[in-house]
Design a protein around this motif. Structure first.
Motif, PDB file in Angstrom:
ATOM      1  N   GLU A  40      10.778 -52.379  47.207  1.00 12.57           N
ATOM      2  CA  GLU A  40      11.100 -53.126  45.994  1.00 12.57           C
ATOM      3  C   GLU A  40      10.545 -52.444  44.742  1.00 12.57           C
ATOM      4  OE1 GLU A  40       9.756 -57.107  46.450  1.00 12.57           O
ATOM      5  OE2 GLU A  40      11.011 -57.539  48.200  1.00 12.57           O
ATOM      6  N   SER A  41       9.491 -51.636  44.906  1.00 13.73           N
ATOM      7  CA  SER A  41       8.871 -50.978  43.752  1.00 13.73           C
ATOM      8  C   SER A  41       9.145 -49.472  43.732  1.00 13.73           C
ATOM      9  CB  SER A  41       7.352 -51.221  43.764  1.00 13.73           C
ATOM     10  OG  SER A  41       6.765 -50.698  44.953  1.00 13.73           O
ATOM     11  N   LYS A  42      10.178 -49.027  44.473  1.00  9.49           N
ATOM     12  CA  LYS A  42      10.481 -47.604  44.552  1.00  9.49           C
ATOM     13  C   LYS A  42      11.975 -47.365  44.288  1.00  9.49           C
ATOM     14  CE  LYS A  42       6.734 -46.443  47.737  1.00  9.49           C
ATOM     15  NZ  LYS A  42       6.359 -45.747  48.973  1.00  9.49           N
ATOM     16  N   PRO A  43      12.375 -47.392  43.022  1.00  9.54           N
ATOM     17  CA  PRO A  43      13.803 -47.236  42.718  1.00  9.54           C
ATOM     18  C   PRO A  43      14.375 -45.900  43.168  1.00  9.54           C
ATOM     19  CG  PRO A  43      12.451 -47.129  40.714  1.00  9.54           C
ATOM     20  CD  PRO A  43      11.566 -47.627  41.808  1.00  9.54           C
ATOM     21  N   PHE A  44      13.585 -44.830  43.105  1.00 10.78           N
ATOM     22  CA  PHE A  44      14.104 -43.534  43.537  1.00 10.78           C
ATOM     23  C   PHE A  44      14.448 -43.561  45.020  1.00 10.78           C
ATOM     24  CE2 PHE A  44      14.207 -39.178  44.850  1.00 10.78           C
ATOM     25  CZ  PHE A  44      14.651 -38.472  43.745  1.00 10.78           C
ATOM     26  N   ASP A  45      13.579 -44.184  45.821  1.00 10.12           N
ATOM     27  CA  ASP A  45      13.812 -44.270  47.264  1.00 10.12           C
ATOM     28  C   ASP A  45      15.037 -45.114  47.566  1.00 10.12           C
ATOM     29  OD1 ASP A  45      10.977 -43.747  46.593  1.00 10.12           O
ATOM     30  OD2 ASP A  45      10.766 -43.533  48.759  1.00 10.12           O
ATOM     31  N   LEU A  46      15.205 -46.203  46.842  1.00 11.35           N
ATOM     32  CA  LEU A  46      16.378 -47.055  47.048  1.00 11.35           C
ATOM     33  C   LEU A  46      17.661 -46.280  46.748  1.00 11.35           C
ATOM     34  CD1 LEU A  46      15.113 -50.412  45.490  1.00 11.35           C
ATOM     35  CD2 LEU A  46      15.514 -49.934  47.916  1.00 11.35           C
ATOM     36  N   GLU A  47      17.635 -45.486  45.685  1.00 15.22           N
ATOM     37  CA  GLU A  47      18.814 -44.688  45.357  1.00 15.22           C
ATOM     38  C   GLU A  47      19.096 -43.642  46.432  1.00 15.22           C
ATOM     39  OE1 GLU A  47      18.419 -42.959  41.520  1.00 15.22           O
ATOM     40  OE2 GLU A  47      18.249 -44.881  40.479  1.00 15.22           O
ATOM     41  N   ALA A  48      18.046 -43.011  46.948  1.00 16.08           N
ATOM     42  CA  ALA A  48      18.227 -41.995  47.989  1.00 16.08           C
ATOM     43  C   ALA A  48      18.790 -42.606  49.263  1.00 16.08           C
ATOM     44  CB  ALA A  48      16.902 -41.295  48.277  1.00 16.08           C
ATOM     45  N   LEU A  49      18.278 -43.768  49.650  1.00 19.49           N
ATOM     46  CA  LEU A  49      18.766 -44.437  50.851  1.00 19.49           C
ATOM     47  C   LEU A  49      20.200 -44.931  50.661  1.00 19.49           C
ATOM     48  CD1 LEU A  49      15.532 -46.430  51.754  1.00 19.49           C
ATOM     49  CD2 LEU A  49      16.565 -44.603  53.141  1.00 19.49           C
ATOM     50  N   ASP A  50      20.501 -45.430  49.467  1.00 20.68           N
ATOM     51  CA  ASP A  50      21.852 -45.912  49.193  1.00 20.68           C
ATOM     52  C   ASP A  50      22.846 -44.757  49.223  1.00 20.68           C
ATOM     53  OD1 ASP A  50      23.420 -48.262  48.589  1.00 20.68           O
ATOM     54  OD2 ASP A  50      23.743 -47.416  46.608  1.00 20.68           O
ATOM     55  N   ALA A  51      22.444 -43.610  48.665  1.00 19.75           N
ATOM     56  CA  ALA A  51      23.321 -42.436  48.682  1.00 19.75           C
ATOM     57  C   ALA A  51      23.548 -41.968  50.113  1.00 19.75           C
ATOM     58  CB  ALA A  51      22.706 -41.318  47.839  1.00 19.75           C
ATOM     59  N   PHE A  52      22.500 -41.985  50.933  1.00 19.27           N
ATOM     60  CA  PHE A  52      22.649 -41.621  52.342  1.00 19.27           C
ATOM     61  C   PHE A  52      23.650 -42.545  53.031  1.00 19.27           C
ATOM     62  CE2 PHE A  52      21.447 -42.812  56.665  1.00 19.27           C
ATOM     63  CZ  PHE A  52      21.542 -41.594  57.327  1.00 19.27           C
ATOM     64  N   ALA A  53      23.486 -43.850  52.838  1.00 23.89           N
ATOM     65  CA  ALA A  53      24.387 -44.816  53.472  1.00 23.89           C
ATOM     66  C   ALA A  53      25.831 -44.571  53.061  1.00 23.89           C
ATOM     67  CB  ALA A  53      23.961 -46.239  53.117  1.00 23.89           C
ATOM     68  N   GLY A  54      26.034 -44.172  51.802  1.00 23.36           N
ATOM     69  CA  GLY A  54      27.389 -43.917  51.331  1.00 23.36           C
ATOM     70  C   GLY A  54      28.010 -42.669  51.926  1.00 23.36           C
ATOM     71  N   ARG A  55      27.188 -41.740  52.421  1.00 20.30           N
ATOM     72  CA  ARG A  55      27.713 -40.512  53.012  1.00 20.30           C
ATOM     73  C   ARG A  55      28.055 -40.666  54.488  1.00 20.30           C
ATOM     74  NH1 ARG A  55      23.350 -38.355  50.014  1.00 20.30           N
ATOM     75  NH2 ARG A  55      22.140 -38.144  51.933  1.00 20.30           N
ATOM     76  N   THR A 211       0.415 -37.822  45.950  1.00 19.68           N
ATOM     77  CA  THR A 211       1.032 -36.621  46.496  1.00 19.68           C
ATOM     78  C   THR A 211       2.526 -36.666  46.181  1.00 19.68           C
ATOM     79  OG1 THR A 211      -0.560 -36.560  48.324  1.00 19.68           O
ATOM     80  CG2 THR A 211       1.451 -35.277  48.593  1.00 19.68           C
ATOM     81  N   ARG A 212       3.096 -35.550  45.771  1.00 18.22           N
ATOM     82  CA  ARG A 212       4.525 -35.536  45.478  1.00 18.22           C
ATOM     83  C   ARG A 212       5.347 -35.748  46.744  1.00 18.22           C
ATOM     84  NH1 ARG A 212       6.744 -31.268  41.332  1.00 18.22           N
ATOM     85  NH2 ARG A 212       6.566 -29.859  43.117  1.00 18.22           N
ATOM     86  N   ARG A 213       6.555 -36.300  46.572  1.00 21.97           N
ATOM     87  CA  ARG A 213       7.457 -36.599  47.681  1.00 21.97           C
ATOM     88  C   ARG A 213       8.677 -35.680  47.633  1.00 21.97           C
ATOM     89  NH1 ARG A 213       3.025 -39.827  47.384  1.00 21.97           N
ATOM     90  NH2 ARG A 213       3.211 -41.664  48.694  1.00 21.97           N
ATOM     91  N   ILE A 214       9.137 -35.277  48.821  1.00 22.87           N
ATOM     92  CA  ILE A 214      10.322 -34.435  48.939  1.00 22.87           C
ATOM     93  C   ILE A 214      11.433 -35.241  49.613  1.00 22.87           C
ATOM     94  CG2 ILE A 214      11.273 -32.280  49.852  1.00 22.87           C
ATOM     95  CD1 ILE A 214       8.397 -31.250  50.050  1.00 22.87           C
ATOM     96  N   TYR A 215      12.636 -35.169  49.052  1.00 22.20           N
ATOM     97  CA  TYR A 215      13.795 -35.864  49.598  1.00 22.20           C
ATOM     98  C   TYR A 215      14.863 -34.822  49.903  1.00 22.20           C
ATOM     99  CZ  TYR A 215      11.498 -39.947  47.641  1.00 22.20           C
ATOM    100  OH  TYR A 215      10.585 -40.933  47.341  1.00 22.20           O
TER     101      TYR A 215
END
Length: 222
Positions: A40-55, A211-215
Motif C-alpha cells: 500500500e505504501s510502495k507505488p513503484f512496486d504496484l506499478e511493476a506488478l501491474d505491468a507484469f500482470a498485463g504482459r 538499500t536500492r532495489r532492482i526490478y
C-alpha cells in the motif's frame, strides 16, 4: 544400564534450503507483522506488478516464488485474473499466507525445482536467502519452467554482500543475506535464455532498509 547421550543435529549449511526453512519458520510471524500491508505504501512496486500482470496471457498460470507469510503479491496477481500459486520453502510462511489470504492458493515448494509449465513467475525479494553463486542455476530452472513468451519479474536488493549477518528485519536470528548488481541479474537472465525487457533501479523508500532495489522484467525466449 548403558549411559545414553543426546546429540544436537548439526545446523544446516548457511543459504541451503534447510537453512531457509529454519530461518523463515522462526521469523515468519515477525515478518507478517511488519509487512502485511507493505504494498500500500510502495507505488513503484504496484506499478511493476501491474505491468507484469498485463504482459502475462489472460488467465495465465503464474508462480509467486517465495511468497512469504503475507501472500500480498499472490493476492495482487490473483485479483488481476491470473491463475496464481504462491510457493515457499517455509511451512510456517505458507500456513500464515493461507490464513491471511483464504481466497488464494499456496503450497510448500522450492522455487528452484519447478515442474509445471508456467506463463509467468515473480520473485519478489526471494533471492536474498541463497548464495549469489546459485543465481545462474536458479534463473536456468525458471527458464525451464516458463513457456516461450512467459514473463519474469525479479525484484532484488542491490549490492554485493553475500553471507551470514544479523537479521536486517530485526529478529534475533543470524540469517543468510545476498545482494545483487544490475549487471549480475542481467547476465544471469540472458544466459538462461531470457530477453531482458527492462531493468530499473529505485532508491529505498523512507520506511525501508536503506538499500536500492532492482526490478528486472524479462521474457522467456523461444
Amino acid at each position: 544400564m548403558p549411559e545414553t547421550t543426546s546429540t544436537t543435529p548439526p545446523a544446516p549449511v548457511p543459504g541451503s534450503a534447510a537453512d531457509v526453512v529454519r530461518t523463515w519458520d522462526a521469523r515468519a510471524d515477525h515478518y507478517l507483522r511488519l509487512f502485511r500491508d507493505e504494498l500500500e505504501s510502495k507505488p513503484f512496486d504496484l506499478e511493476a506488478l501491474d505491468a507484469f500482470a498485463g504482459r502475462v496471457v489472460p488467465g495465465g498460470r503464474v508462480y509467486d516464488a517465495g511468497c512469504g507469510p503475507c501472500g500480498h503479491v499472490t493476492q495482487f496477481l490473483t485479483d488481476r485474473g491470473l491463475d496464481v500459486l504462491g510457493i515457499d520453502l517455509s511451512p510456517r510462511c505458507v500456513a500464515l499466507a493461507r490464513r491471511e489470504r483464504p481466497d488464494c492458493r499456496f503450497a510448500v515448494q522450492d522455487h528452484r525445482t519447478l515442474t509445471e509449465p508456467l506463463d509467468g513467475l515473480v520473485a519478489y525479494y526471494s533471492l536474498h536467502d541463497q548464495p549469489r553463486a546459485g543465481l545462474p542455476a536458479t534463473l536456468a530452472a525458471w527458464a525451464t519452467a516458463l513457456r516461450p513468451g512467459g514473463q519474469l519479474l525479479v525484484v532484488a536488493k542491490e549490492g554485493t554482500h553475500d553471507g551470514v549477518i544479523d537479521d536486517p528485519l530485526g529478529s534475533d536470528l543470524r540469517v543468510y543475506w545476498a545482494e545483487f548488481t544490475e549487471y549480475e541479474l542481467r547476465r544471469a537472465a540472458g544466459n538462461a535464455s531470457f530477453r531482458v525487457d527492462t531493468c530499473t533501479v529505485r532508491e529505498a523508500y523512507e520506511n525501508e532498509i536503506p538499500t536500492r532495489r532492482i526490478y528486472l522484467a524479462a521474457t522467456r525466449a523461444a
